[in-house]
Design a protein around this motif. Structure first.
Motif, PDB file in Angstrom:
ATOM      1  N   LYS A   8       0.836  -1.207   0.000  1.00  0.00           N
ATOM      2  CA  LYS A   8       0.000   0.000   0.000  1.00  0.00           C
ATOM      3  C   LYS A   8       0.869   1.255   0.000  1.00  0.00           C
ATOM      4  N   ASP A   9       1.958   1.236   0.760  1.00  0.00           N
ATOM      5  CA  ASP A   9       2.874   2.377   0.796  1.00  0.00           C
ATOM      6  C   ASP A   9       3.529   2.588  -0.571  1.00  0.00           C
ATOM      7  N   ALA A  10       3.969   1.514  -1.198  1.00  0.00           N
ATOM      8  CA  ALA A  10       4.598   1.614  -2.524  1.00  0.00           C
ATOM      9  C   ALA A  10       3.597   2.093  -3.574  1.00  0.00           C
ATOM     10  N   ILE A  11       2.358   1.622  -3.489  1.00  0.00           N
ATOM     11  CA  ILE A  11       1.305   2.054  -4.423  1.00  0.00           C
ATOM     12  C   ILE A  11       1.036   3.547  -4.241  1.00  0.00           C
ATOM     13  N   THR A  12       0.843   3.963  -2.993  1.00  0.00           N
ATOM     14  CA  THR A  12       0.554   5.369  -2.693  1.00  0.00           C
ATOM     15  C   THR A  12       1.649   6.294  -3.198  1.00  0.00           C
ATOM     16  N   ASN A  80      13.824   3.518  -4.020  1.00  0.00           N
ATOM     17  CA  ASN A  80      13.660   4.966  -4.189  1.00  0.00           C
ATOM     18  C   ASN A  80      13.265   5.326  -5.616  1.00  0.00           C
ATOM     19  N   GLU A  81      13.177   4.327  -6.472  1.00  0.00           N
ATOM     20  CA  GLU A  81      12.915   4.557  -7.894  1.00  0.00           C
ATOM     21  C   GLU A  81      11.411   4.688  -8.160  1.00  0.00           C
ATOM     22  N   PRO A  82      10.981   5.844  -8.688  1.00  0.00           N
ATOM     23  CA  PRO A  82       9.555   6.015  -8.993  1.00  0.00           C
ATOM     24  C   PRO A  82       9.169   5.296 -10.282  1.00  0.00           C
ATOM     25  N   PHE A  83       7.871   5.070 -10.438  1.00  0.00           N
ATOM     26  CA  PHE A  83       7.363   4.574 -11.712  1.00  0.00           C
ATOM     27  C   PHE A  83       6.196   5.460 -12.137  1.00  0.00           C
ATOM     28  N   GLU A  84       5.935   5.483 -13.413  1.00  0.00           N
ATOM     29  CA  GLU A  84       4.854   6.277 -13.970  1.00  0.00           C
ATOM     30  C   GLU A  84       3.750   5.331 -14.442  1.00  0.00           C
ATOM     31  N   PRO A  85       2.580   5.357 -13.790  1.00  0.00           N
ATOM     32  CA  PRO A  85       1.496   4.441 -14.182  1.00  0.00           C
ATOM     33  C   PRO A  85       1.151   4.487 -15.673  1.00  0.00           C
ATOM     34  N   SER A  86       1.225   5.662 -16.279  1.00  0.00           N
ATOM     35  CA  SER A  86       0.846   5.773 -17.696  1.00  0.00           C
ATOM     36  C   SER A  86       1.759   4.961 -18.608  1.00  0.00           C
ATOM     37  N   SER A  87       2.962   4.630 -18.140  1.00  0.00           N
ATOM     38  CA  SER A  87       3.886   3.869 -18.986  1.00  0.00           C
ATOM     39  C   SER A  87       3.654   2.361 -18.922  1.00  0.00           C
ATOM     40  N   ILE A  88       2.824   1.903 -17.990  1.00  0.00           N
ATOM     41  CA  ILE A  88       2.625   0.459 -17.849  1.00  0.00           C
ATOM     42  C   ILE A  88       1.168   0.001 -17.847  1.00  0.00           C
ATOM     43  N   ILE A  89       0.242   0.922 -17.671  1.00  0.00           N
ATOM     44  CA  ILE A  89      -1.179   0.534 -17.652  1.00  0.00           C
ATOM     45  C   ILE A  89      -1.729   0.637 -19.068  1.00  0.00           C
ATOM     46  N   THR A  90      -2.187  -0.502 -19.572  1.00  0.00           N
ATOM     47  CA  THR A  90      -2.631  -0.565 -20.968  1.00  0.00           C
ATOM     48  C   THR A  90      -4.114  -0.927 -21.096  1.00  0.00           C
ATOM     49  N   TRP A  91      -4.827  -0.987 -20.005  1.00  0.00           N
ATOM     50  CA  TRP A  91      -6.228  -1.390 -20.043  1.00  0.00           C
ATOM     51  C   TRP A  91      -7.113  -0.268 -19.513  1.00  0.00           C
ATOM     52  N   ASP A  92      -8.398  -0.406 -19.723  1.00  0.00           N
ATOM     53  CA  ASP A  92      -9.387   0.562 -19.272  1.00  0.00           C
ATOM     54  C   ASP A  92      -9.673   0.306 -17.792  1.00  0.00           C
ATOM     55  N   ILE A  93      -9.194   1.192 -16.930  1.00  0.00           N
ATOM     56  CA  ILE A  93      -9.346   1.028 -15.489  1.00  0.00           C
ATOM     57  C   ILE A  93     -10.819   0.998 -15.080  1.00  0.00           C
ATOM     58  N   PRO A  97     -11.507  -2.077 -12.166  1.00  0.00           N
ATOM     59  CA  PRO A  97     -11.026  -1.151 -11.132  1.00  0.00           C
ATOM     60  C   PRO A  97     -10.103  -1.822 -10.115  1.00  0.00           C
ATOM     61  N   TRP A  98      -9.297  -0.993  -9.457  1.00  0.00           N
ATOM     62  CA  TRP A  98      -8.380  -1.457  -8.432  1.00  0.00           C
ATOM     63  C   TRP A  98      -9.133  -1.885  -7.183  1.00  0.00           C
ATOM     64  N   PHE A  99      -8.536  -2.771  -6.406  1.00  0.00           N
ATOM     65  CA  PHE A  99      -9.067  -3.128  -5.093  1.00  0.00           C
ATOM     66  C   PHE A  99      -8.569  -2.127  -4.042  1.00  0.00           C
ATOM     67  N   ILE A 100      -7.300  -1.709  -4.163  1.00  0.00           N
ATOM     68  CA  ILE A 100      -6.693  -0.754  -3.238  1.00  0.00           C
ATOM     69  C   ILE A 100      -6.859   0.655  -3.816  1.00  0.00           C
ATOM     70  N   LYS A 101      -7.445   1.558  -3.026  1.00  0.00           N
ATOM     71  CA  LYS A 101      -7.634   2.939  -3.495  1.00  0.00           C
ATOM     72  C   LYS A 101      -6.277   3.619  -3.620  1.00  0.00           C
ATOM     73  N   ARG A 102      -6.188   4.518  -4.608  1.00  0.00           N
ATOM     74  CA  ARG A 102      -4.953   5.276  -4.830  1.00  0.00           C
ATOM     75  C   ARG A 102      -5.277   6.551  -5.583  1.00  0.00           C
ATOM     76  N   ASP A 103      -4.310   7.476  -5.592  1.00  0.00           N
ATOM     77  CA  ASP A 103      -4.447   8.723  -6.334  1.00  0.00           C
ATOM     78  C   ASP A 103      -3.422   8.710  -7.468  1.00  0.00           C
ATOM     79  N   TRP A 104      -3.803   8.063  -8.568  1.00  0.00           N
ATOM     80  CA  TRP A 104      -2.949   7.968  -9.753  1.00  0.00           C
ATOM     81  C   TRP A 104      -3.602   8.717 -10.922  1.00  0.00           C
TER      82      TRP A 104
END
Length: 108
Positions: A8-12, A80-93, A97-104
């Motif tokens: 959850k911390d890594a997702i957030t 410490n390395e960030p990731f950008e969701p737009s570079s890996i998410i290829t489906w219609d959220i 939908p996610w099970f864990i809430k997040r602000d992406w």
């Protein structure tokens, strides 16, 4: 599931994780650099056990979603390395939908 808080911390914070897990295919513990996606049942498997879902950057075949049951995962470390969701998410959220809430942003 023992690594829920770490996930959850890594997702957030949109941080990549280094995971260690038992690979059934390789019959040993392996490590991978991944982006954390979610925790919950997989839509891919009939078994509806909760799983940790990752984007695997280091697969020997191709980058892909890696879904692991709790017993397979031996460690998850936040990098410490960030990731950008737009570079890996290829489906219609909105359709999956996610099970864990997040602000992406649009990928929430």
């Amino acid at each position: 599931m023992k690594f829920d808080t770490v996930m959850k911390d890594a997702i957030t914070n949109k941080k990549k994780v280094k995971i260690s897990f038992f690979s059934k295919e390789d019959n040993k513990i392996i490590e991978r650099l991944c982006a954390p996606f979610d925790i919950g049942p997989s839509r891919k498997y009939h078994d509806q056990s909760d799983r940790y879902h990752f984007w695997d950057y280091e697969s020997d075949k191709k980058n892909h979603v890696l879904s692991l049951v709790d017993g397979q995962v031996t460690n998850i470390l936040i990098t410490n390395e960030p990731f950008e969701p737009s570079s890996i998410i290829t489906w219609d959220i909105s359709k999956n939908p996610w099970f864990i809430k997040r602000d992406w942003g649009i990928f929430s």
